[in-house]
Scaffold this active site. Structure first.
Site, mmCIF file in Angstrom:
data_model
loop_
_atom_site.group_PDB
_atom_site.id
_atom_site.type_symbol
_atom_site.label_atom_id
_atom_site.label_comp_id
_atom_site.label_asym_id
_atom_site.label_seq_id
_atom_site.Cartn_x
_atom_site.Cartn_y
_atom_site.Cartn_z
ATOM 1 N N THR A 121 0.856 -1.191 0.000
ATOM 2 C CA THR A 121 0.000 0.000 0.000
ATOM 3 C C THR A 121 0.890 1.238 0.000
ATOM 4 O O THR A 121 1.664 1.452 0.931
ATOM 5 C CB THR A 121 -0.906 -0.001 1.245
ATOM 6 N N GLU A 151 -3.552 -4.724 -3.000
ATOM 7 C CA GLU A 151 -4.119 -5.934 -2.386
ATOM 8 C C GLU A 151 -5.284 -5.556 -1.464
ATOM 9 O O GLU A 151 -5.223 -4.579 -0.756
ATOM 10 C CB GLU A 151 -3.005 -6.638 -1.590
ATOM 11 N N LEU A 153 -6.853 -8.014 0.657
ATOM 12 C CA LEU A 153 -7.149 -9.104 1.603
ATOM 13 C C LEU A 153 -7.243 -8.597 3.038
ATOM 14 O O LEU A 153 -6.597 -7.624 3.420
ATOM 15 C CB LEU A 153 -6.090 -10.200 1.506
ATOM 16 N N ARG A 154 -8.110 -9.260 3.808
ATOM 17 C CA ARG A 154 -8.248 -8.969 5.242
ATOM 18 C C ARG A 154 -7.469 -10.019 6.008
ATOM 19 O O ARG A 154 -7.567 -11.208 5.707
ATOM 20 C CB ARG A 154 -9.719 -9.078 5.689
ATOM 21 N N GLU A 155 -6.725 -9.595 7.016
ATOM 22 C CA GLU A 155 -6.063 -10.575 7.879
ATOM 23 C C GLU A 155 -7.136 -11.460 8.504
ATOM 24 O O GLU A 155 -8.248 -11.010 8.793
ATOM 25 C CB GLU A 155 -5.270 -9.864 8.976
ATOM 26 N N CYS A 260 -3.532 -1.633 9.139
ATOM 27 C CA CYS A 260 -3.915 -0.969 7.882
ATOM 28 C C CYS A 260 -4.750 0.292 8.066
ATOM 29 O O CYS A 260 -4.322 1.377 7.684
ATOM 30 C CB CYS A 260 -4.652 -1.962 6.991
ATOM 31 N N LYS A 263 -3.159 3.396 9.903
ATOM 32 C CA LYS A 263 -2.016 3.879 9.122
ATOM 33 C C LYS A 263 -2.466 4.500 7.795
ATOM 34 O O LYS A 263 -2.018 5.575 7.401
ATOM 35 C CB LYS A 263 -1.087 2.691 8.853
ATOM 36 N N ARG A 327 -0.905 -5.603 16.359
ATOM 37 C CA ARG A 327 -0.487 -4.248 15.998
ATOM 38 C C ARG A 327 -1.692 -3.308 16.009
ATOM 39 O O ARG A 327 -2.712 -3.604 15.411
ATOM 40 C CB ARG A 327 0.165 -4.237 14.604
HETATM 41 C C1 UGA Z 1 -8.237 -4.099 5.880
HETATM 42 C C2 UGA Z 1 -9.201 -4.137 4.684
HETATM 43 O O1 UGA Z 1 -10.456 -4.685 5.088
HETATM 44 C C3 UGA Z 1 -8.621 -4.995 3.542
HETATM 45 O O2 UGA Z 1 -9.474 -4.927 2.412
HETATM 46 C C4 UGA Z 1 -7.231 -4.448 3.179
HETATM 47 O O3 UGA Z 1 -6.624 -5.225 2.153
HETATM 48 C C5 UGA Z 1 -6.346 -4.468 4.410
HETATM 49 O O4 UGA Z 1 -6.951 -3.643 5.430
HETATM 50 C C6 UGA Z 1 -4.996 -3.924 4.025
HETATM 51 O O5 UGA Z 1 -4.904 -2.746 3.659
HETATM 52 O O6 UGA Z 1 -4.022 -4.682 3.975
HETATM 53 P P1 UGA Z 1 -7.644 -5.753 7.915
HETATM 54 O O7 UGA Z 1 -6.979 -4.552 8.526
HETATM 55 O O8 UGA Z 1 -6.899 -7.032 7.826
HETATM 56 O O9 UGA Z 1 -8.128 -5.428 6.407
HETATM 57 O O10 UGA Z 1 -8.962 -6.077 8.774
HETATM 58 P P2 UGA Z 1 -10.508 -5.631 8.686
HETATM 59 O O11 UGA Z 1 -11.315 -6.842 8.590
HETATM 60 O O12 UGA Z 1 -10.723 -4.588 7.683
HETATM 61 O O13 UGA Z 1 -10.725 -4.998 10.155
HETATM 62 C C7 UGA Z 1 -10.077 -3.793 10.562
HETATM 63 C C8 UGA Z 1 -10.583 -3.338 11.915
HETATM 64 O O14 UGA Z 1 -11.937 -2.894 11.835
HETATM 65 C C9 UGA Z 1 -10.576 -4.439 12.994
HETATM 66 O O15 UGA Z 1 -10.125 -3.879 14.218
HETATM 67 C C10 UGA Z 1 -12.028 -4.856 13.081
HETATM 68 O O16 UGA Z 1 -12.367 -5.406 14.310
HETATM 69 C C11 UGA Z 1 -12.729 -3.532 12.830
HETATM 70 N N1 UGA Z 1 -14.112 -3.642 12.313
HETATM 71 C C12 UGA Z 1 -14.350 -4.242 11.114
HETATM 72 C C13 UGA Z 1 -15.161 -3.111 13.046
HETATM 73 O O17 UGA Z 1 -14.961 -2.539 14.140
HETATM 74 N N2 UGA Z 1 -16.440 -3.212 12.541
HETATM 75 C C14 UGA Z 1 -16.692 -3.797 11.346
HETATM 76 O O18 UGA Z 1 -17.887 -3.836 10.949
HETATM 77 C C15 UGA Z 1 -15.629 -4.341 10.623
#
Ligand code: UGA
Length: 429
Positions: A121, A151, A153-155, A260, A263, A327
């Protein structure tokens, strides 16, 4: 196809394994000798559902290998993907030094036409800089193309997301690398959007910021729900059925975290500032997120009053479910805030306890989630792990000094919890 991925973090390793799974021949490069050694011996440095089997299967089939040498990767592949970290700098902008270094290494090793694809990113216009750098440092003066391929993808769901992408974004300066990129992604059966490089880079930052905005929006709605006796989940369900809105990422919580969203929001605000736009909307997304944590802590202090010497059980340390990543985890931040107030913590996470120990040394780690409540004044849910829904609530109620639960992830039904005898406080309900 012969592909090289530089960087074996979440994005690089999962991408490499999935590319190998669909039949490509993949070399994963990392400059961390210990990591390469671990991967070569069959170990996996991160927890990600399905990844270990995928790596094992493809290494065995001879489609996936690991090396420390960028030159080897460049020499043996037609397409080189850059998937190195782009961490934040203190002012919120992005540290591009890893990208720059890798671009120089690729340039030095190139002896024939290559496609260099950025998957990390990065701020808009990074592709241009990568191109300039390769041109400057390529002694062989060979032709190449730079492509932006962000990309999404979600962790915790990385393999699933990569194998079934909603879309594949390919940013190019000319049509030359398009056919090869389409061939790489053909087995994934996803729509491929071809754009210019700057647009592709912007799609990534704009998407992550929008998803963060969606979460802050529903978190703001949760405040109104609490003040009016409405239920934020019902509001989200009702809103989400509108196809223009969609239900996903409308789960109210104690805030978003991870490596993600926080940041990327800061970076995007900074990028906007640099081109002369004050992105106040995204600043407010950050404010709401910070406020959500403060409100949750206040909920705890309003009920328990003084936190000094109070024993609190915390379920969840990872920033989200299905990962061991801590993180920028809201759960860790919450623990730190409670510790600052003098609380004594018993904590549990299904996968993140090992990584949490480094950042949270002064708490008691409990192996069994059902033992966390033992002798505590309250129990807190901080991460949305599916398995927490199976908590032995009867046992927890008896183990607590007084049956109080603060649920930062809305895992339980308020009416049922009340019936079970809990004082149950969740988000926006
Ligand atoms: C996020 C994006 O969803 C991906 O599409 C992207 O590729 C990734 O960043 C990245 O840039 O690499 P990620 O950070 O792995 O993915 O996780 P998310 O599922 O997006 O969750 C992020 C945060 O939001 C978590 O703390 C989660 O608990 C929170 N969240 C998510 C909520 O509080 N409510 C929701 O409805 C969804």
């Amino acid at each position: 196809m012969k592909l090289t991925i530089i960087g074996t973090g979440y994005v690089g390793l999962v991408t490499g394994a999935c590319f190998a799974e669909v039949g490509h021949s993949v070399i994963c490069v990392d400059n961390d000798a210990a990591k390469v050694q671990l991967l070569k011996s069959g170990g996996i440095p991160i927890y990600e559902p399905g990844l270990e089997e995928l790596v094992e299967r493809n290494v065995r089939a001879g489609r996936l290998s690991f090396t420390q040498s960028t030159a080897e990767g460049v020499e043996k592949s037609d397409i080189i993907f850059i998937a190195v970290p782009t961490p934040p700098l203190p002012d919120g902008s992005v540290d591009l030094s890893f990208i720059e270094k890798v671009a120089r290494e690729i340039a030095a090793a190139m002896t024939s036409y290559k496609i260099v694809v950025d998957k990390s990113t990065v701020p808009v216009k990074t592709g241009e800089k990568v191109g300039e750098t390769i041109r400057r440092y390529c002694k062989a003066r060979v032709d190449f193309d730079v492509v932006s391929n962000p990309e999404f993808l979600r962790e915790g769901f990385a393999v699933e997301d990569l194998m079934n992408p909603d879309r594949v974004v390919v940013g190019v300066r000319s049509q030359r690398p398009v056919a090869a990129m389409k061939e790489v992604y053909a087995p994934f059966n996803a729509p491929i959007i071809v754009t210019d490089i700057n647009s592709a880079e912007l799609i990534k930052h704009a998407s992550n910021s929008f998803l963060a905005l969606k979460i802050s929006y529903i978190n703001a709605i949760s405040i109104i729900c609490e003040a009016t006796g409405a239920n934020v989940q019902e509001v989200a369900n009702g809103m989400g059925m509108d196809a223009r809105i969609g239900r996903r990422f409308l789960d109210a919580s104690l805030g978003f975290g991870g490596s993600c969203f926080p940041k990327d929001l800061s970076a995007f605000i900074k990028i906007a500032e640099q081109v002369g736009y004050d992105f106040r909307l995204l600043k407010e997304v950050q404010n709401i997120n910070a406020e959500q944590m403060r409100r949750f802590v206040k909920k705890i202090t309003d009920t328990l009053w003084v936190l000094k010497d109070k024993r609190i059980g915390v379920l969840g340390l990872a920033f989200k479910q299905n990962t061991d990543d801590v993180r920028m985890s809201p759960a860790i931040e919450l623990c730190k805030l409670l510790l600052k107030e003098g609380a004594v913590l018993r904590v549990h996470d299904p996968k993140a306890m090992e990584k949490a120990r480094a950042v949270l040394p002064d708490v008691t780690y409990v192996d069994d989630m059902n033992e966390v409540a033992e002798g505590c004044d309250a129990l807190v849910i901080a991460t949305e792990w599916e398995c927490f829904k199976k908590l032995d609530l009867e046992r927890a109620r008896k183990a607590l000094t007084h049956p109080i639960m603060f649920d930062g992830r809305n895992l339980f039904d308020p009416a049922e919890m009340e019936q079970l005898g809990f004082i149950y406080k969740s988000i926006g309900r």
